[in-house]
Design a protein around this motif. Structure first.
Motif, short mmCIF file in Angstrom:
data_model
loop_
_atom_site.label_atom_id
_atom_site.label_comp_id
_atom_site.label_asym_id
_atom_site.label_seq_id
_atom_site.Cartn_x
_atom_site.Cartn_y
_atom_site.Cartn_z
N TRP A 88 -8.07 2.74 1.37
CA TRP A 88 -8.09 1.81 2.50
C TRP A 88 -8.09 2.61 3.79
O TRP A 88 -7.29 3.54 3.96
CB TRP A 88 -6.88 0.88 2.46
CG TRP A 88 -6.88 -0.08 1.30
CD1 TRP A 88 -7.82 -0.20 0.34
CD2 TRP A 88 -5.87 -1.05 1.00
NE1 TRP A 88 -7.49 -1.18 -0.55
CE2 TRP A 88 -6.29 -1.74 -0.18
CE3 TRP A 88 -4.67 -1.42 1.59
CZ2 TRP A 88 -5.54 -2.75 -0.75
CZ3 TRP A 88 -3.92 -2.44 1.01
CH2 TRP A 88 -4.35 -3.10 -0.15
N THR A 133 -7.76 -1.41 -10.37
CA THR A 133 -8.52 -0.81 -9.28
C THR A 133 -9.27 0.39 -9.82
O THR A 133 -8.66 1.38 -10.21
CB THR A 133 -7.59 -0.38 -8.13
OG1 THR A 133 -6.81 -1.50 -7.71
CG2 THR A 133 -8.40 0.13 -6.96
N SER A 169 0.85 -1.19 0.00
CA SER A 169 0.00 0.00 0.00
C SER A 169 0.89 1.24 0.00
O SER A 169 2.10 1.16 0.27
CB SER A 169 -0.94 0.01 1.21
OG SER A 169 -0.19 0.07 2.42
N GLU A 202 -4.24 -6.67 5.12
CA GLU A 202 -5.60 -6.34 4.66
C GLU A 202 -6.67 -6.91 5.58
O GLU A 202 -7.81 -6.40 5.59
CB GLU A 202 -5.81 -6.87 3.25
CG GLU A 202 -5.03 -6.14 2.18
CD GLU A 202 -5.49 -6.52 0.78
OE1 GLU A 202 -6.70 -6.37 0.50
OE2 GLU A 202 -4.66 -6.97 -0.02
N ARG A 226 -12.87 -0.63 2.97
CA ARG A 226 -12.38 -0.14 1.69
C ARG A 226 -13.47 0.68 1.04
O ARG A 226 -14.66 0.37 1.18
CB ARG A 226 -11.98 -1.29 0.77
CG ARG A 226 -10.91 -2.23 1.35
CD ARG A 226 -10.66 -3.38 0.37
NE ARG A 226 -9.66 -4.31 0.85
CZ ARG A 226 -9.90 -5.34 1.64
NH1 ARG A 226 -11.14 -5.56 2.05
NH2 ARG A 226 -8.92 -6.14 2.03
N SER A 277 -3.56 3.62 0.04
CA SER A 277 -4.14 3.28 -1.26
C SER A 277 -3.29 2.19 -1.91
O SER A 277 -2.06 2.16 -1.73
CB SER A 277 -4.18 4.52 -2.18
OG SER A 277 -4.66 4.18 -3.47
N LEU A 294 -8.13 -4.23 8.04
CA LEU A 294 -8.64 -2.95 7.54
C LEU A 294 -10.01 -2.66 8.12
O LEU A 294 -10.84 -3.56 8.30
CB LEU A 294 -8.72 -2.96 6.02
CG LEU A 294 -7.40 -2.99 5.24
CD1 LEU A 294 -7.67 -3.05 3.75
CD2 LEU A 294 -6.57 -1.76 5.57
N ASN A 319 -12.01 -0.37 -4.51
CA ASN A 319 -11.25 -0.28 -3.26
C ASN A 319 -9.99 0.53 -3.44
O ASN A 319 -8.88 0.08 -3.16
CB ASN A 319 -10.90 -1.69 -2.76
CG ASN A 319 -12.11 -2.59 -2.68
OD1 ASN A 319 -13.19 -2.13 -2.34
ND2 ASN A 319 -11.94 -3.86 -2.98
#
Length: 595
Positions: free
Chosen positions: A551, A543, A435, A516, A522, A482, A519, A548
């Motif tokens: 994040w 994406t 990320s 993930e 999203r 992101s 999280l 998503n």
């Protein structure tokens, strides 16, 4: 044309033949695949049987050669070259589709321009009609004023006649019959004058009524003209609104055309890169063919049976394993001659110290961020500029269980990791995803000093309390990341800062490994890109804007930065993906720099 020929049955087109470049036979069109049939005009089309024989030869070679692994790279090179050729055909077909879309958009833009001209002509005609109606209204007003003036004068004349009749009657009554020599004649004269005055009075009354009716008619005409004028003004307003909508649509079509042209250029550059790779592979294959031809001319070493045959692949021996281990030499090669091992992958090559982007990034770090060297791990530095990471290299890199978009145009500086990052039970490079977090240059040092990300409400090392930014005044208890650096690199997040000599600007983004599973949620983009009509894959083809791309996390310990990304550029030439619809205008805002 060949693609359309393949879509018909053999009965409808029985006389269409292509020539195979491998077996030199003239075969019907259905003996070729769609990708190969497009290449018959170039003379490079191959029939299905030749392709199947080639694939079967590859399988037979792989199954029979078990003791020598020297030519594994050769077989894979031919496989990759065939895949690359098919991929090139697909890209060319996609490019043709894009060109058709560009032509359609251009046609729509021309229609918009034509509608714009027609609307302009209609607006000029409406303005001319309004001017004529206004002029007619003014003329009617003048006529009405003239009629009213004439009516007033007639009324004055009638009043004078009435006064004169009354005066004559008074004189007749005072004089009496004695004062007249012939009273009957005088009386008859007065009677005649009275009748004459009565007729004039009636004529004046009729004239006044006619003038009043005419004035009422003129007023009705003025009212009708006023209503017609209001209707035309409303029609003009509707036409103006329609013109504005057409103009907005034209702007959108021009933006779509620009994006399609940019995609076209990108596809063309990728095709060019693939062609270069294909030429390099063909050159490598030709060199290997020449080398193997020399090897076949050399007599087999003692101890080998003379009838021992080497399996062939497309007309030359295929021995797998030449590149199995560095320094491996064959017994019948000349003394001291060895085959080179393959070059390392571009994704793991070291940073080039002579690269100008690397020098600019180092200058930015030293002059702006001033992060101590104890935080860096120089052996993990990577440069992703166009010179170090070429366009022919893959856009996505797979590491562990996930793949990430390569941060092209950025220069990465490796960071020292905490011990828990290398714990086999955690193993962030195998189990966590990549990320990106864009922020200010001063906040990067604070994150490194505290060892983790902070959320609004946390007390920092200097004693201050962290507040929320870019959240419309909300104090949300989470931080944002992101999966794509293009979104995290927007100037709203990664604040641009001037440095060094005049005219240079730099940005900083943290490249992280994040769990993930922890999280908070999203969500899609919040920068109003979709409201402005941007394409769904504006930032990343994997994406979308509504997917998503953002994040949100509350777990500080489940996001570990392992590289600082730096991007530098001239002040007057910012990168394309820098602004968002919510940014301020360039030059506004005294607290920070807006481009």
């Amino acid at each position: 044309g060949s693609a359309n020929l393949l879509s018909h049955s053999a009965a409808s087109l029985p006389m269409v033949f292509f020539v195979c470049s491998s077996c030199k036979r003239s075969l019907r069109a259905n003996s070729f695949s769609r990708a190969q049939s497009k290449r018959h005009r170039e003379g490079t089309a191959r029939c299905k049987s030749c392709i199947l024989n080639r694939q079967s030869a590859e399988v037979g070679v792989k199954a029979s050669c078990t003791q020598d692994d020297s030519l594994a790279g050769l077989g894979s090179a031919f496989l990759r070259s065939s895949v690359t050729e098919d991929r090139r055909d697909e890209l060319l077909a996609e490019l043709e589709k894009k060109q058709a879309q560009v032509e359609q958009l251009t046609k729509e833009a021309q229609d918009g321009q034509r509608l714009k001209h027609e609307l302009s002509d209609l607006q000029e005609w409406a303005e001319h009609m309004i001017d004529n109606q206004i002029l007619k209204c003014e003329q009617l007003e003048l006529e009405r004023d003239a009629l009213e003036l004439a009516l007033s004068s007639k009324e004055d004349e009638l009043q004078l006649l009435n006064e004169e009749v009354a005066r004559h009657r008074c004189v007749e009554e005072t004089r009496g019959p004695c004062l007249s020599e012939s009273p009957s004649e005088m009386w008859q004269l007065l009677r005649n004058k009275e009748k004459h005055w009565q007729r004039e009075r009636e004529a004046l009354e009729a004239d006044r009524e006619h003038t009043t009716a005419l004035a009422a008619l003129r007023q009705m005409q003025v009212a009708d003209l006023t209503a017609d004028l209001q209707f035309r003004e409303r029609h003009i307003a509707e036409l103006e609104a329609h013109r504005v909508s057409l103009q907005n649509r034209l702007v959108g079509l021009q933006a779509d055309k620009s994006r399609v042209e940019a995609g076209q250029q990108s596809q063309a550059s990728r095709i060019a890169g693939m062609r270069v790779m294909l030429e390099e592979k063909e050159q490598l294959v030709s060199e290997l063919e020449a080398e193997l031809a020399k090897l076949r001319a050399v007599q087999a070493p003692p101890g080998k049976h003379p009838d021992c045959q080497v399996p062939s692949f497309l007309g030359f021996p295929c021995l797998f394993g030449f590149f199995g281990s560095p320094g491996f030499s064959l017994p019948w090669l000349p003394a001291g001659k060895q085959l080179e091992s393959p070059a390392p992958s571009p994704a793991v090559s070291q940073m080039n110290g002579s690269c100008p982007e690397v020098r600019e990034a180092l200058e930015f770090l030293s002059s702006v961020s001033r992060i101590p060297d104890c935080y860096f791990s120089r052996q993990h530095d990577r440069c992703f500029c166009g010179s170090c990471y070429k366009l022919s290299f893959p856009d996505f890199i797979k590491e562990g269980r996930s793949s990430y978009l390569v941060p092209r145009g950025w220069t990465g500086f490796g960071l020292n990791l905490p011990c828990r990052a290398l714990d086999p039970d955690i193993d962030i490079f195998k189990n966590w995803s990549v990320s990106f977090h864009g922020t200010k240059h001063a906040v990067v040092k604070t994150i490194l000093q505290s060892g983790s990300f902070s959320i609004p409400g946390d007390r920092l090392l200097d004693g201050s309390v962290l507040g929320s930014v870019n959240s419309a005044g909300r104090q949300d208890k989470h931080f944002f990341t992101s999966p794509t650096v293009k979104y995290a690199g927007l100037q709203l997040y990664a604040e641009p800062v001037k440095y060094g000599r005049a005219g240079r600007v730099g940005q900083m983004v943290l490249m992280c490994r994040q769990n993930e599973a922890t999280l908070k949620r999203r969500q899609g983009e919040t920068m109003k890109f979709r409201d402005r009509g941007y394409d769904e894959q504006y930032f990343c083809k994997r994406t979308g804007l509504s997917e998503n791309i953002e994040w949100l996390s509350e777990s500080r310990s489940d996001c570990i930065p392992y590289r600082i990304l730096v991007r530098t550029f001239p002040l007057g030439s910012p990168p394309p993906l820098l602004r968002s619809p919510v940014d301020k205008k360039p030059g506004e805002g005294g607290e920070r720099l807006w481009l």
